[in-house]
Design a protein around this motif. Structure first.
Motif, PDB file in Angstrom:
ATOM      1  N   ARG A   1       0.915  -0.782   0.407  1.00  0.00           N
ATOM      2  CA  ARG A   1      -0.192  -0.290  -0.438  1.00  0.00           C
ATOM      3  C   ARG A   1       0.795   0.961   0.099  1.00  0.00           C
ATOM      4  O   ARG A   1       1.693   1.356   1.033  1.00  0.00           O
TER       5      ARG A   1
ATOM      6  N   ASP B   1       1.012   5.346  -0.818  1.00  0.00           N
ATOM      7  CA  ASP B   1       0.103   6.601  -1.682  1.00  0.00           C
ATOM      8  C   ASP B   1       1.442   7.887  -1.885  1.00  0.00           C
ATOM      9  O   ASP B   1       1.336   8.640  -1.912  1.00  0.00           O
TER      10      ASP B   1
ATOM     11  N   PHE C   1      -3.734   8.135  -6.067  1.00  0.00           N
ATOM     12  CA  PHE C   1      -2.474   8.372  -4.962  1.00  0.00           C
ATOM     13  C   PHE C   1      -2.701   6.534  -4.461  1.00  0.00           C
ATOM     14  O   PHE C   1      -2.088   6.317  -3.409  1.00  0.00           O
ATOM     15  N   ARG C   2      -3.167   6.295  -4.855  1.00  0.00           N
ATOM     16  CA  ARG C   2      -3.084   4.434  -4.469  1.00  0.00           C
ATOM     17  C   ARG C   2      -2.709   3.772  -5.390  1.00  0.00           C
ATOM     18  O   ARG C   2      -2.932   2.954  -6.229  1.00  0.00           O
TER      19      ARG C   2
ATOM     20  N   LYS D   1      -1.351  13.081   6.122  1.00  0.00           N
ATOM     21  CA  LYS D   1       0.174  11.901   6.780  1.00  0.00           C
ATOM     22  C   LYS D   1       1.444  13.347   7.270  1.00  0.00           C
ATOM     23  O   LYS D   1       2.915  12.501   6.403  1.00  0.00           O
TER      24      LYS D   1
END
Lengths: 310, 420
Positions: free
Chosen positions: A60, A62, A277-278, B99
């Motif tokens: 995973r 991003d 953004f995966r 983030k």
């Protein structure tokens, strides 16, 4: 022949063994030096990218936080992803229509332009023009042609049809509209392949068939077509790969819409990677596309690429 | 010999240049370019900063990004090559803030004497996450109901007012549509009373006006298929589907609602302050005005669009970058932008300087507007809900079905994002 040892052999001296070895080494070295720039580019932008996509497919990622391992979660998610089902269906539909039509059209063009018609060179160049035009340019032009007040609708109204079709805005017509455009622009590329192959067919075979009483259609279906088999295989495989990877026209013209009716696998990959953004999920999707292309190519090889000899 | 001298001097020159460059800190400032005016304004501000305000050894450089802005910045952030100060849109804020990709500004603000209370609360609140401020909003916009005075006059319908309700909007649209033939005699391009696109950013205010919302109270679930939201979508689409008083821009060959309004295809559209320079430049003959959006059964509702200046989380020169950011959001810079008629200031104190009536209407909307953002979902809901709206407009789904389907996808995505 490498760069080393020039003259010596030409002068007639017997080549000593050590010289031969050195020259061979140099020759190999030269070869590696010459292919190095390409291998480097290929290594970084193709092989490394492929390997990294494989790695990302199980992670995973991003872009902002480091990749975390998620096992086969991405693939499991793809199976139930509604968008993927839509994209898969659209892509297969697109391929199933475009490949046969563009292959037949290319063959038709080639047979036509292989005849001694007047202005043959002009026709060949004119037919080929769309193939050397950037797909972005063609897409931009076709947006206007397909507009509600565009030329296609105008021509249809001239034919007496009530044409107010919103070609790219209607989910029923958007994908067929892009298909038509791509068939028109890709067929000439493959026409060139068929033209080259047609010129390789020895006249003697066709003459022999004619003497045996075969008419033109029989000569085409029994002699020409079987001899074109390797070219047909090439065109079908390349066409299929191109269709399964269709992207730029969709990016420019419809961005996957309306109602996801032009969402293809490659566009989905782009949108997951660079809009959502995966990266891991997009990489997993690209691996699935890779397997799909591989399988279809193997099937085609099994059924089309059969050696023909006379 | 000569070659030796030449090469030595070249090396010397090279060392000299890099030596000087190493001492100077250059702060790269980036933004998108919505029009040539925007890049001109930005360049002027950066030049002014360099000439008057830059501390010794610091130089700001303006590097506009013309296309694919979000994608470009995100990849640049990943490669640690992002500009030192850049625009960031509200709807992509939370994905970056959560983030840690952006620099928290609280300490820098305190040290530089910048008080968050000087800025419009909703604007600065939208760039606050986990109690920290990550961006200082540069300007904002809300929606207003723009109307074509000439068409209203011909139809003999009184102009909209700020106290309009949904019923008033529908009644006026019907009254105008009834006079379509008379209007076309004067304005041949007239098509419909309203132009309404399948655009979430135009429909969401109706959801708020009907008491609905995108998230539930603690933002753990998407509730865009609530009865309030379904009713709002039914009302929004009924203008075209039931009452036949609205068209979509795509149906009439317009790129967006503003274009349809400029071409006088429609008498009313719901758009933001960007309409004013757009109409002035492209359709100078259209006589128009704007009022606040009509109130729904649950009162007023609006969307707040805002963009902040932010600094990457890994910034090597945070103090210098913040100095540039502070200048760009200073009263001086915001007054200059306002004087160019480009955008509304986010500083509360400058609200009184807005004299243009339409700008005042847009400013008034901020009092009750909710930020245009979907938390950690970024831009995903925009696409998903636009597809849902399109399905309703095309008669493929009912409002309930379309929003149920969209909510299911969005809730799945939300669970995925929140889980790690």
């Amino acid at each position: 022949m490498g760069f080393g040892g020039t003259g010596k052999r030409g002068a007639g001296y017997p080549a000593p063994l050590f010289w031969f070895r050195r020259a061979r080494t140099r020759e190999i070295l030269t070869a590696y030096v010459l292919i190095a720039p390409h291998m480097l580019a290929l290594g970084v932008f193709t092989f490394f990218a492929m390997g990294f996509a494989f790695y990302l497919g199980f992670h995973r990622y991003d872009l902002l936080s480091p990749p975390t391992f998620v096992g086969i979660k991405n693939f499991a998610r793809i199976l139930t992803d509604r968008d993927f089902h839509i994209a898969l269906r659209n892509t297969l539909y697109y391929t199933a229509v475009v490949v046969p039509v563009q292959t037949e059209l290319a063959l038709f063009y080639a047979v036509l332009l292989n005849r001694p018609v007047r202005f043959r060179t002009f026709f060949r160049a004119a037919f080929y023009a769309p193939s050397v035009t950037a797909s972005i340019v063609i897409s931009l032009v076709f947006i206007w042609l397909y507009a509600k007040q565009g030329i296609f609708n105008y021509l249809l109204t001239r034919l007496g049809l009530p044409a107010t079709i919103d070609w790219l805005g209607n989910p029923a017509t958007a994908l067929p509209a892009i298909m038509m455009m791509n068939i028109w622009s890709t067929a000439p590329t493959f026409m060139v392949v068929f033209l080259a192959a047609l010129q390789d067919i020895p006249d003697s075979l066709l003459e022999a068939a004619a003497i045996d009483g075969a008419n033109a259609w029989q000569r085409f279906t029994r002699v020409t077509l079987p001899l074109l088999r390797p070219s047909i295989f090439f065109v079908v495989v390349m066409g299929t790969i191109g269709c399964l990877q269709v992207f730029d026209q969709i990016y420019i013209m419809t961005r996957g819409g309306p109602l996801k009716s032009t969402m293809t696998i490659n566009y989905l990959i782009y949108s997951e990677a660079f809009e959502n953004f995966r990266m891991g999920y997009a990489a997993a999707l690209s691996l699935i596309l890779f397997v799909l292309i591989l399988l279809l190519t193997l099937i085609q090889k099994r059924y089309i690429d059969v050696e023909v000899q006379y | 010999m000569f070659r030796k001298i030449l090469s030595v001097s070249l090396i010397g020159l090279f060392v000299g240049i890099t030596g000087v460059a190493a001492e100077e800190i250059s702060i790269r400032v980036s933004g998108w370019v919505s029009s040539p005016v925007e890049s001109e304004i930005m360049q002027t501000l950066v030049d002014l900063y360099n000439a008057q305000f830059a501390p010794p050894g610091v130089k700001a450089v303006y590097e506009p990004i013309p296309a694919d802005y979000t994608t470009k910045i995100q990849t640049m952030l990943a490669a640690r090559k992002a500009p030192d100060v850049f625009y960031w849109d509200i709807f992509m804020a939370e994905p970056l803030m959560r983030k840690g990709a952006l620099l928290p500004l609280d300490d820098l603000m305190a040290a530089a004497g910048v008080d968050p209370a000087e800025f419009v609360d909703t604007c600065i609140g939208a760039f606050t996450y986990g109690g920290k401020i990550y961006g200082i909003p540069k300007d904002f916009n809300t929606l207003a109901l723009f109307y074509n005075k000439k068409i209203f006059d011909i139809a003999g319908v009184p102009y909209p007012t700020a106290d309009w309700t949904w019923d008033d909007l529908l009644a006026a649209a019907k009254a105008i549509q009834a006079k379509a033939d008379e209007i076309r005699e004067v304005v041949p391009s007239f098509q419909a009373a309203l132009c309404m696109a399948p655009d979430v950013a135009r429909w969401l205010p109706f959801v708020f006006q009907n008491g609905g919302s995108f998230f539930n109270a603690d933002r753990t679930a998407v509730v865009i298929n609530s009865p309030e939201a379904v009713k709002a979508l039914e009302f929004y689409t009924a203008f075209e589907l039931v009452h036949k008083v609205a068209v979509r821009p795509s149906e009439i060959g317009a790129g967006w609602q503003g274009e349809a309004f400029g071409k006088e295809n429609a008498a009313m559209v719901m758009e933001g302050g960007w309409m004013v320079p757009f109409l002035r430049d492209n359709f100078p003959d259209v006589e128009f005005d704007a009022v606040e959006l009509p109130a729904g059964p649950a009162g007023k509702g609006n969307l707040l669009f805002t963009v902040a200046y932010v600094i990457p989380g890994y910034e090597k020169h945070p103090a210098e970058a913040f100095d540039v950011l502070k200048f760009l959001t200073s009263p001086l810079a915001q007054m200059y932008v306002l004087s160019r008629g480009f955008a509304l200031p986010t500083r509360k104190a400058l609200g009184g300087f807005i004299t243009d009536p339409i700008s005042r209407t847009i400013f008034a909307g901020a009092a009750y507007a909710r930020p245009w953002e979907f938390g950690p979902l970024g831009s995903k809901p925009i696409d998903e809900l636009a597809a849902a709206m399109e399905a309703v407009f095309l008669g493929k789904k009912t409002a309930q079905q379309a929003l149920d389907d969209a909510a299911k996808v969005l809730n799945e995505r939300l669970r995925e994002v929140l889980s790690g």
